[in-house]
Design a protein around this motif. Structure first.
Motif, PDB file in Angstrom:
ATOM      1  N   GLN A 134      87.746 134.547  97.684  1.00  0.00           N
ATOM      2  CA  GLN A 134      88.877 133.618  97.555  1.00  0.00           C
ATOM      3  C   GLN A 134      89.181 133.322  96.081  1.00  0.00           C
ATOM      4  OE1 GLN A 134      86.634 133.380  99.996  1.00  0.00           O
ATOM      5  NE2 GLN A 134      88.013 133.646 101.748  1.00  0.00           N
ATOM      6  N   TYR A 135      88.142 133.213  95.281  1.00  0.00           N
ATOM      7  CA  TYR A 135      88.372 132.946  93.858  1.00  0.00           C
ATOM      8  C   TYR A 135      89.115 134.115  93.205  1.00  0.00           C
ATOM      9  CZ  TYR A 135      87.666 131.996  88.939  1.00  0.00           C
ATOM     10  OH  TYR A 135      87.876 131.771  87.607  1.00  0.00           O
ATOM     11  N   GLN A 136      88.714 135.329  93.532  1.00  0.00           N
ATOM     12  CA  GLN A 136      89.365 136.504  92.946  1.00  0.00           C
ATOM     13  C   GLN A 136      90.850 136.541  93.304  1.00  0.00           C
ATOM     14  OE1 GLN A 136      87.484 140.209  94.005  1.00  0.00           O
ATOM     15  NE2 GLN A 136      89.043 141.478  93.018  1.00  0.00           N
ATOM     16  N   TYR A 137      91.179 136.120  94.534  1.00  0.00           N
ATOM     17  CA  TYR A 137      92.576 136.166  94.952  1.00  0.00           C
ATOM     18  C   TYR A 137      93.388 135.011  94.364  1.00  0.00           C
ATOM     19  CZ  TYR A 137      96.758 135.954  97.811  1.00  0.00           C
ATOM     20  OH  TYR A 137      98.068 135.895  98.217  1.00  0.00           O
ATOM     21  N   PHE A 138      92.957 133.777  94.574  1.00  0.00           N
ATOM     22  CA  PHE A 138      93.766 132.631  94.159  1.00  0.00           C
ATOM     23  C   PHE A 138      93.811 132.460  92.637  1.00  0.00           C
ATOM     24  CE2 PHE A 138      92.812 131.337  98.584  1.00  0.00           C
ATOM     25  CZ  PHE A 138      94.108 131.095  99.018  1.00  0.00           C
ATOM     26  N   SER A 139      92.825 132.988  91.923  1.00  0.00           N
ATOM     27  CA  SER A 139      92.844 132.854  90.462  1.00  0.00           C
ATOM     28  C   SER A 139      93.897 133.745  89.816  1.00  0.00           C
ATOM     29  CB  SER A 139      91.460 133.187  89.890  1.00  0.00           C
ATOM     30  OG  SER A 139      91.097 134.532  90.157  1.00  0.00           O
ATOM     31  N   GLN A 140      94.528 134.651  90.587  1.00  0.00           N
ATOM     32  CA  GLN A 140      95.614 135.476  90.044  1.00  0.00           C
ATOM     33  C   GLN A 140      96.912 134.693  89.888  1.00  0.00           C
ATOM     34  OE1 GLN A 140      95.887 139.536  91.916  1.00  0.00           O
ATOM     35  NE2 GLN A 140      94.314 138.709  93.280  1.00  0.00           N
ATOM     36  N   GLY A 143      86.468 129.446 102.948  1.00  0.00           N
ATOM     37  CA  GLY A 143      85.815 129.880 101.715  1.00  0.00           C
ATOM     38  C   GLY A 143      85.837 128.920 100.553  1.00  0.00           C
ATOM     39  N   PHE A 144      86.011 127.625 100.780  1.00  0.00           N
ATOM     40  CA  PHE A 144      85.979 126.697  99.645  1.00  0.00           C
ATOM     41  C   PHE A 144      85.580 125.306 100.119  1.00  0.00           C
ATOM     42  CE2 PHE A 144      90.229 126.288 101.355  1.00  0.00           C
ATOM     43  CZ  PHE A 144      90.552 124.942 101.214  1.00  0.00           C
ATOM     44  N   ALA A 145      85.304 124.441  99.144  1.00  0.00           N
ATOM     45  CA  ALA A 145      84.922 123.063  99.444  1.00  0.00           C
ATOM     46  C   ALA A 145      85.522 122.141  98.396  1.00  0.00           C
ATOM     47  CB  ALA A 145      83.397 122.912  99.469  1.00  0.00           C
ATOM     48  N   THR A 146      85.789 120.911  98.812  1.00  0.00           N
ATOM     49  CA  THR A 146      86.370 119.917  97.906  1.00  0.00           C
ATOM     50  C   THR A 146      85.475 118.684  97.849  1.00  0.00           C
ATOM     51  OG1 THR A 146      87.697 118.887  99.651  1.00  0.00           O
ATOM     52  CG2 THR A 146      88.714 120.690  98.409  1.00  0.00           C
ATOM     53  N   SER A 178      95.225 133.413 104.391  1.00  0.00           N
ATOM     54  CA  SER A 178      94.031 134.213 104.653  1.00  0.00           C
ATOM     55  C   SER A 178      94.020 135.413 103.708  1.00  0.00           C
ATOM     56  CB  SER A 178      94.025 134.690 106.110  1.00  0.00           C
ATOM     57  OG  SER A 178      92.911 135.504 106.373  1.00  0.00           O
ATOM     58  N   VAL A 179      92.917 135.606 103.019  1.00  0.00           N
ATOM     59  CA  VAL A 179      92.801 136.691 102.048  1.00  0.00           C
ATOM     60  C   VAL A 179      92.456 137.994 102.769  1.00  0.00           C
ATOM     61  CG1 VAL A 179      91.618 137.522  99.988  1.00  0.00           C
ATOM     62  CG2 VAL A 179      92.081 135.075 100.272  1.00  0.00           C
ATOM     63  N   VAL A 180      93.279 139.011 102.521  1.00  0.00           N
ATOM     64  CA  VAL A 180      93.089 140.332 103.134  1.00  0.00           C
ATOM     65  C   VAL A 180      92.708 141.317 102.040  1.00  0.00           C
ATOM     66  CG1 VAL A 180      94.140 142.169 104.497  1.00  0.00           C
ATOM     67  CG2 VAL A 180      94.791 139.776 104.898  1.00  0.00           C
ATOM     68  N   GLY A 208     102.449 131.396  88.615  1.00  0.00           N
ATOM     69  CA  GLY A 208     102.178 130.155  89.332  1.00  0.00           C
ATOM     70  C   GLY A 208     101.239 129.253  88.560  1.00  0.00           C
ATOM     71  N   ALA A 209     100.815 128.184  89.200  1.00  0.00           N
ATOM     72  CA  ALA A 209      99.870 127.248  88.582  1.00  0.00           C
ATOM     73  C   ALA A 209      98.490 127.881  88.511  1.00  0.00           C
ATOM     74  CB  ALA A 209      99.822 125.962  89.388  1.00  0.00           C
ATOM     75  N   PRO A 210      97.701 127.523  87.515  1.00  0.00           N
ATOM     76  CA  PRO A 210      96.343 128.057  87.446  1.00  0.00           C
ATOM     77  C   PRO A 210      95.461 127.461  88.540  1.00  0.00           C
ATOM     78  CG  PRO A 210      96.659 126.396  85.753  1.00  0.00           C
ATOM     79  CD  PRO A 210      98.001 126.615  86.385  1.00  0.00           C
ATOM     80  N   LEU A 211      94.508 128.243  89.005  1.00  0.00           N
ATOM     81  CA  LEU A 211      93.528 127.736  89.951  1.00  0.00           C
ATOM     82  C   LEU A 211      92.492 126.911  89.187  1.00  0.00           C
ATOM     83  CD1 LEU A 211      92.401 127.850  92.922  1.00  0.00           C
ATOM     84  CD2 LEU A 211      90.920 129.708  92.101  1.00  0.00           C
ATOM     85  N   ILE A 212      92.294 125.675  89.600  1.00  0.00           N
ATOM     86  CA  ILE A 212      91.348 124.783  88.930  1.00  0.00           C
ATOM     87  C   ILE A 212      90.150 124.550  89.844  1.00  0.00           C
ATOM     88  CG2 ILE A 212      91.001 122.536  87.860  1.00  0.00           C
ATOM     89  CD1 ILE A 212      93.002 124.284  86.388  1.00  0.00           C
ATOM     90  N   VAL A 213      88.993 125.009  89.397  1.00  0.00           N
ATOM     91  CA  VAL A 213      87.736 124.770  90.093  1.00  0.00           C
ATOM     92  C   VAL A 213      86.821 124.030  89.128  1.00  0.00           C
ATOM     93  CG1 VAL A 213      85.822 125.784  91.394  1.00  0.00           C
ATOM     94  CG2 VAL A 213      88.042 126.947  91.320  1.00  0.00           C
ATOM     95  N   ASP A 214      86.420 122.835  89.501  1.00  0.00           N
ATOM     96  CA  ASP A 214      85.641 122.012  88.573  1.00  0.00           C
ATOM     97  C   ASP A 214      84.705 121.107  89.363  1.00  0.00           C
ATOM     98  OD1 ASP A 214      84.637 120.608  86.418  1.00  0.00           O
ATOM     99  OD2 ASP A 214      86.597 120.290  85.485  1.00  0.00           O
ATOM    100  N   ASN A 215      83.446 121.092  88.971  1.00  0.00           N
ATOM    101  CA  ASN A 215      82.473 120.230  89.625  1.00  0.00           C
ATOM    102  C   ASN A 215      82.360 118.877  88.937  1.00  0.00           C
ATOM    103  OD1 ASN A 215      80.523 119.818  91.673  1.00  0.00           O
ATOM    104  ND2 ASN A 215      78.885 120.142  90.199  1.00  0.00           N
ATOM    105  N   ASN A 216      83.104 118.702  87.834  1.00  0.00           N
ATOM    106  CA  ASN A 216      83.065 117.447  87.095  1.00  0.00           C
ATOM    107  C   ASN A 216      84.336 116.629  87.347  1.00  0.00           C
ATOM    108  OD1 ASN A 216      80.569 118.052  85.695  1.00  0.00           O
ATOM    109  ND2 ASN A 216      81.745 119.515  84.465  1.00  0.00           N
TER     110      ASN A 216
END
Length: 769
Positions: A277-283, A749-752, A418-420, A289-297
């Motif tokens: 999912q990261y490989q797909y949405f980070s494109q 494939g992700f968590a918030t 859904s990522v194909v 489009g908007a950047p994919l933001i993944v942050d644990n902080n």
């Protein structure tokens, strides 16, 4: 642990600073009156007015003075006030819901799919939907938190406990009050209250109140079009109360309230994601489009699309009538009607407008799991209860009938991609839309009785027994769709009967010491899960048997109060509600876990150290032991027992609080006081099974340390009839970044993760005439 020690040190230190100031000459604060010890709180946990210290039950009572000192005006403010209790604002497509838990029993779902195991009452009327609880309440008289199953007097869906909130009756004299609060994040809150006083010699008086609240979100959204700052609030509320003493033996209370709000959901931050999912949405950014933001902080500034303020309307009315036929018989009826409506869009992953390459090769908008069209919910409920209470010789009795009727409906449109994997380097997305449209109806009928015997021959002894018969009926109809194609409609209905019972023995050894032991049962009605095609899946009732013993003491001339309780509660077919998501969308699924035993204890203490200084605190511990937890293995479709893998979801095993009130000084009627509180909750997992929620170890709720303080200048006289109260407050003074909840989206494939607000300060000014 360092933060715990820091919080305790600051709390104790601020209070301890008071002691030398008055110990030098051995006198109390100027003008202070002689103490009468710890204040008694009158509760109605057994449908009759009695001192909290006489109730054979683990109960926390909060009186009017403490409610005013803490400025409690909604259910959301009750968190941290009682041991083994957890109440937080809910995430997702609601801004008026809470997630609550008592002694390890609660729910993760704040919508209408399942019943809550904790019953919440306002002026005796059940508030059945946890997504319709966050609204402003006026002039609270007391709050009662009853821990453990309450199946006899409070009925179905109280396998965890009950919370009773009571508002003040109108005053017999005319009064006008204006209350204004300003604070962090541009908080502005005002409330105007008018007491009409008694209307001539009619015995009738009324109270009217209007309140407005607005506040910016505590996370700032850089987007402004069709979206808002997460957590932003704007609401208007009205309240009416009419009390009538029509005759010496007959009285009535009419209540009505309405709230209209335009709020924005709290922010759900994408904190973990699978490689695919990261490989797909980070494109997205490279595609415009908007950047994919993944942050644990924790992030203060975010970019969230399609999350505007929603619309919520909550209103209701109740009528309580009481007629004293004789000292041996009092009749009472409580009738309530409530409605709720909400429309709220939500961006579940906290992203901007993501773009991706679709299956057909084009570039288009993609979604991780969002509700760009508002999720809509509506609810209406009617309830009525008739009680007969009284005393005959050595016996106190309660006999009652109860009826409840509720309709709840929900329509949600879920968008997700859904990522194909076309090839190792060619990832594309299939946009999917799941429509969930369902309506439920629940009806409950009950008859109950409870009798307490205080034999005159044995002073201090009380033996109590109770029974409640409940008949529940439920039905659910659904008409769902997937990608524009209607799924097969479904319908299901069922009914259940239950007989709950209670037995307790209480003995008061002296005015200072009471001990009790009780055994009680309770049950939570079965139900159905909405979603998919065809008839919905059902689940069975949950049943509980609780064994509890405790003691209540008032020592040292009532300057020291210590209440202790220990319990073991066995649950059968424990209902576990869990959010699940996959290729067909997401929703709440409820399963009967099997058998589990919860054990633990609570301790509460209050010490009047001097006329001007009071300390109080509490500690609670809960330990679960799962005996069976049946899970259907998707690989072979067989049920297996995974009891050794289960976590106690959403529950802190340890809760603790310590606080103090210092009456600094007094001048005539005016007084200056300081209230400081520190609370702690241990960390907790978010979901019960890692094999269902793979991100569970990474989204665990953090331990929470909260320090708050309130400095109050009270009753400053401005002329003969006008007085002023000024209160300055600070919340989360340690500025801890609190991870309060999370969602694992499983197969998607992700968590918030959801964060609580930063440190907040404010000032409240109240003018009363």
């Amino acid at each position: 642990m360092r933060q715990i020690r820091t919080g305790l040190f600051l709390c104790a230190g601020m209070i301890a600073l008071a002691t030398p100031a008055f110990a030098q000459d051995g006198t109390a604060a100027p003008g202070a009156s002689e103490t009468t010890g710890v204040t008694d709180i009158i509760v109605t946990a057994r449908k009759k007015a009695e001192s909290l210290q006489n109730v054979p039950l683990s109960i926390t009572g909060i009186g009017a003075e403490e409610i005013a000192d803490r400025d409690i005006s909604s259910i959301g403010n009750i968190d941290n006030l009682a041991p083994s209790v957890f109440i937080e604002t809910a995430a997702g497509p609601t801004t008026s819901g809470v997630v609550a838990n008592i002694r390890g029993i609660g729910g993760s779902d704040s919508t209408g799919v399942s019943d809550y195991p904790i019953a919440m009452y306002i002026d005796g009327v059940l508030m059945s939907r946890p997504n319709a609880l966050l609204f402003d309440m006026v002039d609270l008289e007391r709050i009662e938190v009853l821990r453990g199953p309450q199946g006899t007097l409070f009925g179905r869906n109280t396998t965890g406990g009950a919370i009773n909130i009571f508002t003040k009756a109108p005053s017999d004299t005319f009064g006008l009050e204006e209350k204004l609060t300003i604070g962090s994040d541009n908080l502005l809150k005002s409330r105007t209250t008018i007491n009409t006083g008694q209307w001539g010699d009619s015995g009738i008086s009324a109270k009217l109140a209007y309140s407005h609240e607005e506040q910016d979100g505590y996370v700032k959204n850089t987007l402004k079009k069709n979206t808002a700052d997460p957590g932003a609030r704007n609401s208007e509320s009205g309240f009416l109360a009419i009390h009538g003493d029509v005759s010496p033996s007959f009285s009535f209370d009419l209540r009505a309230d309405v709230t209209s709000a335009r709020n924005a959901p709290i922010w759900q931050q994408l904190t973990a994601i699978n490689p695919l999912q990261y490989q797909y949405f980070s494109q997205s950014e490279s595609l415009g489009g908007a950047p994919l933001i993944v942050d644990n902080n924790y992030r203060k500034r975010v970019t969230i699309a399609d999350q505007p303020r929603g619309k919520q309307t909550i209103w209701g009315t109740s009528l309580t009538m009481e007629y004293e036929v004789s000292p041996a018989l009092t009749l009472k009826s409580i009738t309530g009607y409530r409605r709720f409506k909400e429309s709220q869009a939500v961006n579940n992953d906290g992203q901007g407008e993501l773009l991706g390459r679709l299956v057909n090769g084009s570039i288009g908008r993609v979604y991780m799991f969002d509700y760009p069209e508002p999720a809509r919910a509506r609810d209406r409920q009617f309830s009525t209860e008739l009680q007969a209470t009284g005393t005959i010789s050595d016996f106190d009795y309660v006999v009652g009938l109860y009826y409840f009727d509720q309709k709840y409906g929900s329509i949600t449109t879920q968008h997700f991609t859904s990522v194909v994997q076309m090839s190792p380097t060619d990832l594309r997305g299939a946009n999917l839309v799941s429509l969930r449209d369902y309506e439920t109806r629940a009806r409950s009928y009950a008859a109950f009785t409870q009798v307490s015997w205080k034999p005159s021959a044995v002073d201090g002894l009380e033996i109590t027994g109770g029974l409640r018969f409940t008949h529940d009926k439920k039905e659910l109809s659904q008409a769902n769709a997937f990608n524009g194609a209607a799924l097969r409609p479904g319908f299901a209905k069922n009914s259940w009967d239950n007989l709950s019972w209670l037995g307790s023995v209480t003995y008061r050894f002296s005015p200072e010491l009471l001990v009790y032991a009780r055994v009680s049962t309770a049950y939570r009605a079965g139900g159905f899960d909405a979603g998919g095609g065809g008839n919905p899946n059902g689940y069975d009732p949950e049943k509980a048997v609780s064994y509890e013993a405790g003691l209540k003491t008032d020592l040292l001339d009532r300057r020291l109060r210590i209440n202790l309780s220990g319990y073991i509660t066995d649950y059968k077919d424990l209902q576990i509600s869990q959010f699940t998501a996959g290729s067909n969308g997401g929703g709440t699924r409820t399963v009967n876990a099997g058998k589990v035993t919860f054990s633990g204890f609570e301790a509460e203490a209050t010490a009047v150290l001097a006329d001007f200084l009071t300390l109080d605190g509490s500690v609670g511990y809960v330990h679960p032991k799962y005996k069976t937890y049946l899970y259907r293995n998707p690989s072979d479709d067989k049920l297996i027992n995974v009891a050794d893998e289960v976590h106690l979801a959403h529950v802190s095993k340890w809760t603790a609080r310590v606080g103090g009130a210092w009456d600094i000084a007094q001048w005539d009627s005016a007084s200056l006081s300081l209230r400081v509180d520190y609370s702690y909750k241990s960390s907790a997992p978010t979901f019960p099974l890692d094999r269902v929620s793979p991100f569970n170890p990474y989204i665990r709720r953090s331990a929470q340390n909260e320090l708050s303080a309130r400095l109050t200048l009270k009753d400053v006289q401005l002329g003969e009839k006008l007085n002023l109260t000024i209160q300055a407050y600070g919340e989360n003074i340690l500025n801890e970044k609190r991870r309060i909840s999370a969602v694992d989206f499983g197969a998607l494939g992700f968590a918030t993760r959801t964060w609580g607000p930063d440190r907040r300060f404010g000032l409240t000014v109240t003018a009363a005439y």
